[in-house]
Structure formats: structure tokens, C-alpha cells
Design a protein around this motif. Structure first.
Motif, short mmCIF file in Angstrom:
data_model
loop_
_atom_site.label_atom_id
_atom_site.label_comp_id
_atom_site.label_asym_id
_atom_site.label_seq_id
_atom_site.Cartn_x
_atom_site.Cartn_y
_atom_site.Cartn_z
N GLY A 34 0.84 -1.20 0.00
CA GLY A 34 0.00 0.00 0.00
C GLY A 34 0.87 1.24 0.00
N ALA A 38 -1.14 4.13 4.28
CA ALA A 38 -2.19 3.12 4.04
C ALA A 38 -2.56 2.34 5.29
CB ALA A 38 -1.74 2.16 2.95
N HIS A 192 5.62 -0.93 -0.59
CA HIS A 192 4.75 -0.26 -1.55
C HIS A 192 5.15 -0.63 -2.97
CE1 HIS A 192 8.06 2.54 -1.71
NE2 HIS A 192 7.93 2.75 -0.43
N ARG A 208 -5.45 -0.07 1.85
CA ARG A 208 -5.66 1.37 1.73
C ARG A 208 -6.61 1.74 2.86
NH1 ARG A 208 -4.15 3.38 -3.27
NH2 ARG A 208 -5.42 5.21 -2.94
N THR A 209 -6.08 1.70 4.08
CA THR A 209 -6.85 1.80 5.32
C THR A 209 -7.72 0.55 5.48
OG1 THR A 209 -6.84 4.20 5.12
CG2 THR A 209 -8.32 3.25 6.77
#
Ligand code: ATP
Length: 234
Positions: A34, A38, A192, A208-209
Motif C-alpha cells: 500500500g 495506508a 509499496h 488502503r486503510t
């Protein structure tokens, strides 16, 4: 080996990790992929009991986070490579590993054996009596990996292990990760970089969270190139 259910962490009004549900098997190498912010670091810090969770549940190596005494037990079962190596610059490699081995209450003989084995495997044995301050970035990162492994933990959390390394340093770390994988350690690797995840990981979760996709690297690539369910990584 790791079971996560609805794990959530908020900081004030900001939700860093939102209802993460995920199972990682024994011996699996799992990438949390992410962009910045994130929630990757927050996730491994919760699993490593460095910070608390807001809600949800997780079991790491048979220990439920939040149970009485689980923090101490989990720390004995995991190795953590933080985003910044955070080594003591005035300690040599041998002194560093001896110090952390003592924190894990390893007997002297075991500390000495593990230190020699890890420094040899990580290409640092020749420089074992040099202070960490004199090491290159790549050497510091490898020493931090050795530190994470000194107590021979079955589970490893590696937070962006090749970030900020030159290509040669990154290659050395990746090769070592492949050895750890062959040893069937369970590894969560934050990155990432999908290409990096592909080289060393069995499965990838895109964070993404919230967790937006999970699959093998090939499955994710297919989704990335698919026209309908496109996953954005940046
Ligand atoms: P990076 O690659 O930049 O480390 P990440 O995926 O690891 O990103 P986190 O560091 O987990 O992301 O951060 C997730 C979100 O939580 C970010 O918005 C960050 O600002 C926020 N956050 C993390 N730690 C704290 C904290 N101690 N206090 C407040 N907000 C925080």
C-alpha cells in the motif's frame, strides 16, 4: 499463524486501519502492499503489541492480543524490523546482538552461537567488531534483521525492509528473505512495491486503510491489468 478479525485503529478522528480481516498461514510470506499512510505500519505495530487496537481481534502465534501477559509472550514469538533500524551507533554488531539476546533472556552460549550464525549468513561477520555507526545503510539494515532474528522467532514482521537501500543492498536483503522463506518462517512484509512483493511473497494484500484486495502476486497483476476491477496502488 496470524488471524486478524475486524482489526481497527483510530488516531483521534483519523482511521488508520479499518476493520482488517485476514488469515496468514504458518510458513506463509505475506506482503501488505500500500502507499504511504495506508496503515501498514499501524497494522504490524498492533500485531506486535507496540500499540493498542481500537477494536477488533487478532491472534498471533496462538496468543490473543490484549489478553493478560500476551504482550510479553508475543514479543518472544515475533521478530520485528521497524521502518527505521534504530540501532545503537556505539555498539558493534556482536555487542548489539548480545544485548538484544540478553533482553530475550537467551543463555550466553546460545547468544554467541546465534550471533555468529546470523552475522555470517548476513555477510557481516568480517565487520562484527565495528560499531554500527561505521556501517553502510545496507549493513545497518542487515544488522537490524539479525537483531529481529536473535531469539529465532517463528513469526517476522518486516516494515519496508528494502526502503532507502541502493539496488545492491536491496538485493542482499531480498536474497536473505528468500532463505527465511525456505525455512518456513511466517513473514509479514510491508512494502509499496508490487515487484518486490512478487519476488518474495506467496500472497499479497492491498491495504488502503481497508483491505481492498488479497491474492497471489499473479492474481493481483491480473486484476491490475483487468479493465473492470482495477486496483490503484498509488
Ligand atoms: P508509510 O509507508 O508512510 O509508513 P503506512 O502504510 O505504514 O505508511 P501508517 O504509518 O500505518 O501507514 O499510517 C496510517 C495513518 O495513520 C496515516 O494517516 C498516519 O498519519 C496515521 N498515524 C499513524 N500513526 C499515528 C500516530 N501515532 N498519531 C496520529 N496519526 C498516526
Amino acid at each position: 499463524m496470524i488471524e486478524i478479525e475486524e482489526l481497527t485503529r483510530t488516531f483521534g478522528t483519523r482511521t488508520a486501519v479499518d476493520r482488517l480481516t485476514l488469515t496468514i498461514g504458518e510458513g506463509e510470506v505475506f506482503a501488505l502492499l500500500g502507499p504511504n499512510g495506508a496503515g501498514k505500519t499501524t497494522t504490524v505495530r498492533m500485531l506486535g503489541c507496540l500499540i493498542g487496537r481500537t477494536s477488533g481481534r487478532a491472534v498471533v502465534a496462538g496468543q490473543r492480543i490484549g489478553d493478560p501477559g500476551a504482550d510479553r509472550r508475543i514479543r518472544g514469538l515475533i521478530g520485528l524490523l521497524p521502518e527505521e533500524p534504530g540501532l545503537y551507533p556505539d555498539l558493534t554488531a556482536v555487542q548489539t546482538l548480545d544485548y538484544f539476546g540478553k533482553l530475550h533472556q537467551l543463555p550466553k552460549r546460545v547468544r554467541a552461537e546465534r550471533t555468529e550464525e546470523l552475522l555470517t549468513r548476513l555477510g557481516l561477520w568480517e565487520r562484527r567488531d565495528s560499531k554500527a555507526a561505521t556501517y553502510s545503510k545496507g549493513m545497518r539494515q542487515r544488522l537490524a534483521i539479525a537483531r529481529a532474528l536473535i531469539h529465532d522467532p517463528p513469526v517476522l514482521f518486516l516494515d519496508e525492509p528494502t526502503a532507502n537501500l541502493d539496488p545492491e543492498g536491496a538485493r542482499a536483503v531480498r536474497e536473505f528473505l528468500l532463505q527465511l522463506r525456505a525455512e518456513r518462517r511466517t513473514i509479514v512484509l510491508n512494502t509499496h512495491d508490487l515487484a518486490e512483493a512478487e519476488r518474495v511473497c506467496d500472497r499479497v494484500g492491498v491495504l488502503r486503510t481497508r483491505l481492498v484486495a488479497v491474492g497471489s502476486p499473479a492474481e493481483l497483476r491480473a486484476q491490475l491489468h483487468g479493465s473492470t476491477t482495477r486496483i490503484r496502488l498509488d
